[in-house]
Motif scaffolding. Structure first.
Motif, mmCIF file in Angstrom:
data_model
loop_
_atom_site.group_PDB
_atom_site.id
_atom_site.type_symbol
_atom_site.label_atom_id
_atom_site.label_comp_id
_atom_site.label_asym_id
_atom_site.label_seq_id
_atom_site.Cartn_x
_atom_site.Cartn_y
_atom_site.Cartn_z
ATOM 1 N N SER A 24 0.946 -1.214 0.115
ATOM 2 C CA SER A 24 0.127 0.036 0.076
ATOM 3 C C SER A 24 1.038 1.146 -0.027
ATOM 4 O O SER A 24 1.804 1.193 0.718
ATOM 5 C CB SER A 24 -0.877 -0.020 1.301
ATOM 6 N N THR A 25 0.401 2.241 -0.768
ATOM 7 C CA THR A 25 1.373 3.425 -1.184
ATOM 8 C C THR A 25 0.666 4.575 -0.168
ATOM 9 O O THR A 25 -0.429 4.935 -0.266
ATOM 10 C CB THR A 25 1.271 3.666 -2.453
ATOM 11 N N SER A 26 1.403 5.348 0.283
ATOM 12 C CA SER A 26 1.204 6.769 1.120
ATOM 13 C C SER A 26 1.113 7.992 -0.038
ATOM 14 O O SER A 26 1.747 7.687 -1.001
ATOM 15 C CB SER A 26 2.261 6.973 2.232
ATOM 16 N N LEU A 27 0.203 8.818 0.386
ATOM 17 C CA LEU A 27 -0.034 9.914 -0.547
ATOM 18 C C LEU A 27 -0.625 11.093 0.282
ATOM 19 O O LEU A 27 -1.544 10.920 0.968
ATOM 20 C CB LEU A 27 -0.925 9.600 -1.635
ATOM 21 N N ALA A 28 0.152 12.160 0.229
ATOM 22 C CA ALA A 28 -0.159 13.378 0.840
ATOM 23 C C ALA A 28 -0.687 13.147 2.284
ATOM 24 O O ALA A 28 -1.860 13.400 2.516
ATOM 25 C CB ALA A 28 -1.310 14.027 -0.027
ATOM 26 N N PRO A 29 0.098 12.583 2.958
ATOM 27 C CA PRO A 29 -0.643 12.123 4.417
ATOM 28 C C PRO A 29 -0.838 13.230 5.385
ATOM 29 O O PRO A 29 -0.271 14.348 5.431
ATOM 30 C CB PRO A 29 0.705 11.493 4.965
ATOM 31 N N GLY A 30 -2.215 13.049 5.635
ATOM 32 C CA GLY A 30 -2.614 14.208 6.668
ATOM 33 C C GLY A 30 -3.196 15.470 6.076
ATOM 34 O O GLY A 30 -3.517 16.276 6.407
ATOM 35 N N GLY A 31 -2.936 15.499 4.671
ATOM 36 C CA GLY A 31 -3.462 16.548 3.888
ATOM 37 C C GLY A 31 -5.002 16.791 3.919
ATOM 38 O O GLY A 31 -5.758 16.055 3.772
ATOM 39 N N SER A 32 -5.263 18.238 3.751
ATOM 40 C CA SER A 32 -6.736 18.657 3.841
ATOM 41 C C SER A 32 -7.567 18.253 2.430
ATOM 42 O O SER A 32 -8.657 18.324 2.377
ATOM 43 C CB SER A 32 -6.841 20.139 3.840
ATOM 44 N N GLN A 33 -6.604 18.016 1.391
ATOM 45 C CA GLN A 33 -7.186 17.695 0.061
ATOM 46 C C GLN A 33 -8.154 16.624 0.109
ATOM 47 O O GLN A 33 -9.043 16.348 -0.596
ATOM 48 C CB GLN A 33 -6.242 17.628 -1.005
ATOM 49 N N TRP A 34 -7.835 15.650 1.077
ATOM 50 C CA TRP A 34 -8.571 14.535 1.196
ATOM 51 C C TRP A 34 -9.928 14.693 1.599
ATOM 52 O O TRP A 34 -10.979 13.818 1.301
ATOM 53 C CB TRP A 34 -7.988 13.287 2.254
#
Length: 469
Positions: A24-34
């Protein structure tokens, strides 16, 4: 809603290769864009080609050394919280969509197999409702016999029904509960916010009775509560339900509550503390160095907002008979996965994320800050539309493979510049190694275990699970 990658196979199918592998790959961890919508990541619990064991050989790549003969703590579970904010959002969904989300959480085949769920006794700060307990009275009144005790609010808000549904999907799920405040009439300031439990045995006994009745009420609705903490974050007083409870008072409460449980045939376990690493040793020693406090305590609960996970190893060395549980902390990205690995490498028998579903307007809660993205995000304008963040899959790299009763086995940690890891032995004899690459580039490594090795190159910002018999 995003569905789990179809390459995730059943537990029977994944025994065919010598070493089975998932990424599993991380992406923009904790980012508001989610909160604005889903974003695809490269790997989402994606099964990779199996790896073969070979004879050991010299290589430039770092070696992770696994020592199955060194065995440590036994795992209780991995999970999240089903607090009222999450339930409020779930309640907006159609029955089919709500069932789908719950199944994605706790079903071990269609989901990530979370098996330990935290609930609140009364309300926490993550609620869409006015704060309440199960024994709220007009100002100036008391109810030492708890004749006006009721969990009717939990029924009205679909809390009971949601937890019942979750247990129906996954009967092996265990529930533990935490209170954020005693009823206001028991407190020095007459308010659910801030304050302390009033002095005197009468108030200690009344609160013990209140918690005992809470456990019984849930049991009457088919919800057994495996364990409870006696006060969420007992060193915190703030402007949401909270209660300062020094260790000497928590010891008195534990003794009284254990007595209540015994008198009514309850087996719910009592976990002390439930607060940050940095204060843990100073808080638990007055309780556990007292014979009555030691006897009343079944475990130690920790949060990770201040201090180092190594505090858990110190607790384990001081009190090896008392299991340790990481009851609250959400983390993001490959660095967060490494933090979870560190919890386990420091004797945590469990891990629970905090808050499962916020909506796209980061609602609805009454915490004092701005939360990061949760495992699920709900579209605030279309309740049946929701998506998962990468943390869903990253947590699944642990929870889908580590079984209750697994024991951690010895392994060298590695390094943040290459790869880190934690390794378990499941009750059925299967080894599970979670390996984490926090770096910006692919990292080659080898695993050496029992006279043989396998090798892999783990992509950047990726968490992998390796399983072998």
């Amino acid at each position: 809603m995003n569905k789990m990658n179809q390459s995730v196979l059943s537990s029977d199918a994944r025994r065919n290769s010598e070493v089975e592998v998932w990424y599993s790959t991380s992406l923009a961890p904790g980012g508001s864009q989610w909160f604005s919508g889903p974003h695809e990541t490269e790997h989402r619990l994606s099964q990779q080609p199996g790896l073969s064991w070979t004879a050991p050989e010299a290589a430039q790549s770092p070696a992770l050394l696994v020592s199955p003969e060194h065995r440590y703590q036994e795992m209780l579970g991995i999970g999240t919280s089903i607090e009222e904010t999450t339930i409020h959002n779930l309640a907006k969904m159609s029955p089919d969509k709500r069932e789908q989300v719950l199944r994605q959480l706790v079903d071990s085949e269609a989901g990530i197999g979370l098996n330990l769920i935290r609930i609140a006794i009364g309300t926490s700060d993550f609620t869409a409702e006015p704060f309440y307990t199960y024994n709220d009275l007009p100002e100036g009144e008391t109810d030492f016999e708890l004749e006006r005790f009721t969990i009717e609010k939990d029924i009205e808000l679909s809390i009971i029904a949601t937890i019942q549904q979750l247990i129906a999907i996954a009967p092996d799920v265990r529930i533990f509960a935490s209170p954020w405040s005693p009823p206001a009439w028991m407190k020095t300031n007459g308010d659910l916010k801030r304050g302390m439990l009033k002095e005197g045995q009468a108030y200690t006994d009344a609160l013990a009775k209140y918690y005992r009745k809470s456990i019984q009420a849930y049991a009457q609705h088919g919800i057994p509560v495996y364990a409870m903490t006696m006060q969420n974050e007992p060193l915190l007083e703030t402007d949401y339900p909270s209660c300062y409870m020094p260790p000497e008072r928590q010891k008195e409460l534990a003794v009284a509550l254990k007595r209540e449980f015994a008198a009514h045939g309850l087996t719910t376990k009592l976990w002390i503390f439930d607060h940050n690493f940095i204060d843990a040793m100073g808080y638990v020693t007055p309780i556990l160095n007292d014979p009555e406090g030691f006897a009343a305590t079944d475990g130690i609960a920790l949060h990770d907002y201040e201090g180092s996970p190594e505090a858990m190893s110190e607790l384990h060395a001081a009190y090896p008979d008392k299991p340790i549980y990481l009851t609250e902390r959400s983390v993001w990205g490959a660095e967060g996965a490494d933090r979870i690995a560190q919890y386990f490498r420091n004797y945590a028998c469990s891990y629970n994320a905090w808050v499962t579903m916020l909506d796209s307007r980061i609602g609805t809660h009454q915490w004092m800050g701005t939360p990061g993205p949760t495992l699920f995000i709900q579209d605030a304008d279309q309740a049946d539309n929701s998506w998962v963040t990468p943390e869903y899959y990253l947590l699944g790299q642990f929870s889908k493979f580590i079984r209750r009763g697994a024991v951690r086995v010895g392994s060298t940690y590695g390094s943040a510049e290459t790869v880190t890891n934690v390794v378990f032995l499941n009750p059925d004899g299967e080894f599970v190694a979670i390996v984490i690459n926090q770096s910006e580039t692919a990292q080659p490594f080898r695993v050496l275990c029992q006279g043989r090795q396998f090798a892999d190159s783990l992509p950047a910002k990726t968490v992998a699970t390796y399983c072998w018999k």
